[in-house]
Enzyme design. Structure first.
Site, PDB file in Angstrom:
ATOM      1  N   GLY A  13       0.825  -1.210   0.000  1.00  0.00           N
ATOM      2  CA  GLY A  13       0.000   0.000   0.000  1.00  0.00           C
ATOM      3  C   GLY A  13       0.860   1.261   0.000  1.00  0.00           C
ATOM      4  N   ASP A 147       3.832  -9.535 -13.295  1.00  0.00           N
ATOM      5  CA  ASP A 147       4.372 -10.765 -13.872  1.00  0.00           C
ATOM      6  C   ASP A 147       5.053 -10.490 -15.211  1.00  0.00           C
ATOM      7  OD1 ASP A 147       3.559 -12.331 -11.729  1.00  0.00           O
ATOM      8  OD2 ASP A 147       1.554 -12.574 -12.555  1.00  0.00           O
ATOM      9  N   ARG A 150       8.389  -8.814 -14.679  1.00  0.00           N
ATOM     10  CA  ARG A 150       9.433  -9.748 -14.248  1.00  0.00           C
ATOM     11  C   ARG A 150       9.988 -10.533 -15.440  1.00  0.00           C
ATOM     12  NH1 ARG A 150       6.227 -11.562  -8.704  1.00  0.00           N
ATOM     13  NH2 ARG A 150       7.302 -10.055  -7.370  1.00  0.00           N
ATOM     14  N   HIS A 174      -2.926 -15.196 -11.711  1.00  0.00           N
ATOM     15  CA  HIS A 174      -1.709 -14.643 -11.122  1.00  0.00           C
ATOM     16  C   HIS A 174      -1.232 -15.676 -10.105  1.00  0.00           C
ATOM     17  CE1 HIS A 174       1.226 -12.173  -9.180  1.00  0.00           C
ATOM     18  NE2 HIS A 174       0.548 -12.109  -8.049  1.00  0.00           N
TER      19      HIS A 174
HETATM   20  N1  APR Z   1      -8.723  -3.084   6.728  1.00  0.00           N
HETATM   21  C1  APR Z   1      -7.662  -2.294   6.450  1.00  0.00           C
HETATM   22  N2  APR Z   1      -6.400  -2.733   6.494  1.00  0.00           N
HETATM   23  C2  APR Z   1      -6.188  -4.007   6.834  1.00  0.00           C
HETATM   24  C3  APR Z   1      -7.248  -4.884   7.147  1.00  0.00           C
HETATM   25  C4  APR Z   1      -8.565  -4.377   7.074  1.00  0.00           C
HETATM   26  N3  APR Z   1      -9.628  -5.135   7.353  1.00  0.00           N
HETATM   27  N4  APR Z   1      -6.695  -6.098   7.439  1.00  0.00           N
HETATM   28  C5  APR Z   1      -5.372  -5.974   7.316  1.00  0.00           C
HETATM   29  N5  APR Z   1      -5.045  -4.716   6.960  1.00  0.00           N
HETATM   30  C6  APR Z   1      -3.732  -4.127   6.746  1.00  0.00           C
HETATM   31  C7  APR Z   1      -2.695  -4.541   7.776  1.00  0.00           C
HETATM   32  O1  APR Z   1      -2.870  -3.844   9.004  1.00  0.00           O
HETATM   33  C8  APR Z   1      -1.390  -4.199   7.068  1.00  0.00           C
HETATM   34  O2  APR Z   1      -0.959  -2.885   7.384  1.00  0.00           O
HETATM   35  O3  APR Z   1      -3.158  -4.580   5.511  1.00  0.00           O
HETATM   36  C9  APR Z   1      -1.757  -4.297   5.572  1.00  0.00           C
HETATM   37  C10 APR Z   1      -1.007  -5.396   4.842  1.00  0.00           C
HETATM   38  O4  APR Z   1       0.319  -5.020   4.796  1.00  0.00           O
HETATM   39  P1  APR Z   1       1.556  -6.038   4.781  1.00  0.00           P
HETATM   40  O5  APR Z   1       1.356  -7.058   5.848  1.00  0.00           O
HETATM   41  O6  APR Z   1       2.809  -5.240   4.777  1.00  0.00           O
HETATM   42  O7  APR Z   1       1.371  -6.812   3.399  1.00  0.00           O
HETATM   43  P2  APR Z   1       1.855  -6.294   1.956  1.00  0.00           P
HETATM   44  O8  APR Z   1       3.219  -6.810   1.678  1.00  0.00           O
HETATM   45  O9  APR Z   1       1.569  -4.859   1.821  1.00  0.00           O
HETATM   46  O10 APR Z   1       0.853  -7.122   1.022  1.00  0.00           O
HETATM   47  C11 APR Z   1      -0.525  -6.847   1.008  1.00  0.00           C
HETATM   48  O11 APR Z   1      -0.787  -7.283  -1.337  1.00  0.00           O
HETATM   49  O12 APR Z   1       0.660  -8.060  -2.986  1.00  0.00           O
HETATM   50  C12 APR Z   1      -0.328  -8.415  -2.059  1.00  0.00           C
HETATM   51  O13 APR Z   1       0.268 -10.691  -1.466  1.00  0.00           O
HETATM   52  C13 APR Z   1       0.174  -9.367  -0.992  1.00  0.00           C
HETATM   53  O14 APR Z   1      -2.019  -9.956  -0.248  1.00  0.00           O
HETATM   54  C14 APR Z   1      -0.878  -9.190   0.058  1.00  0.00           C
HETATM   55  C15 APR Z   1      -1.201  -7.695  -0.054  1.00  0.00           C
END
Ligand code: APR
Length: 309
Positions: A13, A147, A150, A174
């Protein structure tokens, strides 16, 4: 100025928010369930924008009311698969999260377009489509650009040409069943199949499939910079109404002979979302691979359906 909501303020994000801000595409609202996190990231990003002289408003919130009236919602909320989690565990957890987020998007940004980034991507696109109730043109899955990017990285290295000179499609799921199409991948009109031996192409395709896992094994967590860049290109295509043809996960309604499954296909993106799906002329082998890939998603969608009410 358009308003873009980024839901999920983790690595992907934030990376998407950086790239969107650098392109000056609109004001941003970051939303997360963790108190302070979106506010802190928003402040840091605002300082970044200030240094660069970019006048976008970036705010953070734990309240979905703050995405009211957003033109676009980018969903990156979810959990990342850990070593001890099965694919089904991930599907269950992220179906619940994306379902919840989608309901909020429907409530507070009913006219928005939605870009889904959470994995498993095609199934989460389906979940967002079901739970927002939006028409399929407004719910678009990311990942094709990742993809293909890459693959392009590896091909460019192999051929010694600029990455931007390599164009081609990618279709299907994907994930492990993504379908790259070397026959339709070109360097200024010359198909890849005439530039590299079959075995080498097979090797590059395999490496592309494993690229996500390779990143995790090296840095310890999953990719974020590359997804962020790809998401920003999709946001740009939509908000600037460029009609760029971008591989996107779209709910198919008869295209490619497929009904009711989200799959990556080439899509024309603009202000209304997916303006058109482009149907490629696949040969028998490519079509079989594509349909196999789609079947995997269909089964996962059925599993998600059982979890949704
Ligand atoms: N509402 C808002 N935010 C949420 C919720 C929710 N209900 N549930 C989880 N989150 C937030 C978490 O608090 C966290 O900050 O989503 C974020 C996920 O961040 P990361 O754990 O850093 O994961 P990230 O690497 O960003 O990946 C997120 O994108 O590419 C895909 O496979 C990856 O599914 C994963 C997603």
């Amino acid at each position: 100025m358009p308003l873009i909501g980024v839901i999920g303020c983790g690595r992907v994000g934030v990376s998407a928010a950086i790239q969107i801000a650098l392109k000056d595409l609109g004001d941003l609202v970051l939303v997360d369930i963790v108190q302070g996190l979106p506010q802190g990231e928003a402040l840091d990003l605002s300082h970044m924008a200030s240094i660069l002289g970019i006048d976008v408003e970036i705010t953070g919130s734990n309240d979905y009311r703050d995405i009211s009236g957003a033109d676009l919602a980018v969903i990156t909320a979810g959990v990342v698969r850990k070593a001890d989690m099965t694919r089904m565990d991930l599907l269950q957890k992220n179906t619940a999260i994306v379902s919840d987020v989608s309901e909020k998007v429907r409530e507070y940004a009913p006219n928005s377009k939605v870009i889904v980034v959470t994995n498993p991507l095609d199934v989460m696109t389906y979940v967002a489509l079901r739970k927002t109730g939006f028409e399929r043109e407004r719910v678009i899955g990311f990942s094709g650009l990742l993809d293909f990017g890459r693959f392009r990285y590896l091909v460019a290295k192999e051929l010694g040409v600029s990455r931007s000179s390599i164009v081609g499609p990618i279709i299907g799921e994907h994930g492990d069943n993504m379908v790259l199409l070397p026959r339709l991948t070109h360097v200024l009109g010359k198909p890849l199949t005439s530039l590299l031996p079959r075995e080498k192409i097979g090797e590059l395709v395999e490496r592309t499939r494993r690229a996500g896992a390779e990143v995790i094994s090296l840095k310890g967590w999953s990719a974020s910079h590359a997804p962020g860049a790809g998401v920003a290109l999709m946001v740009e295509a939509i908000l600037k109404d460029t009609d760029a043809v971008i591989p996107s996960s779209v709910y198919l309604r008869g295209e490619y002979g497929v009904e009711g499954v989200c799959s990556v296909v080439p899509a024309v993106l603009g202000l209304s979302g997916v303006k058109r799906v482009i149907e490629l002329d696949l040969d028998d082998y490519e079509r079989r691979e594509f349909l196999k890939s789609v079947e995997v998603v269909r089964q996962a969608q059925e599993a998600a359906d059982k979890l949704l009410h």
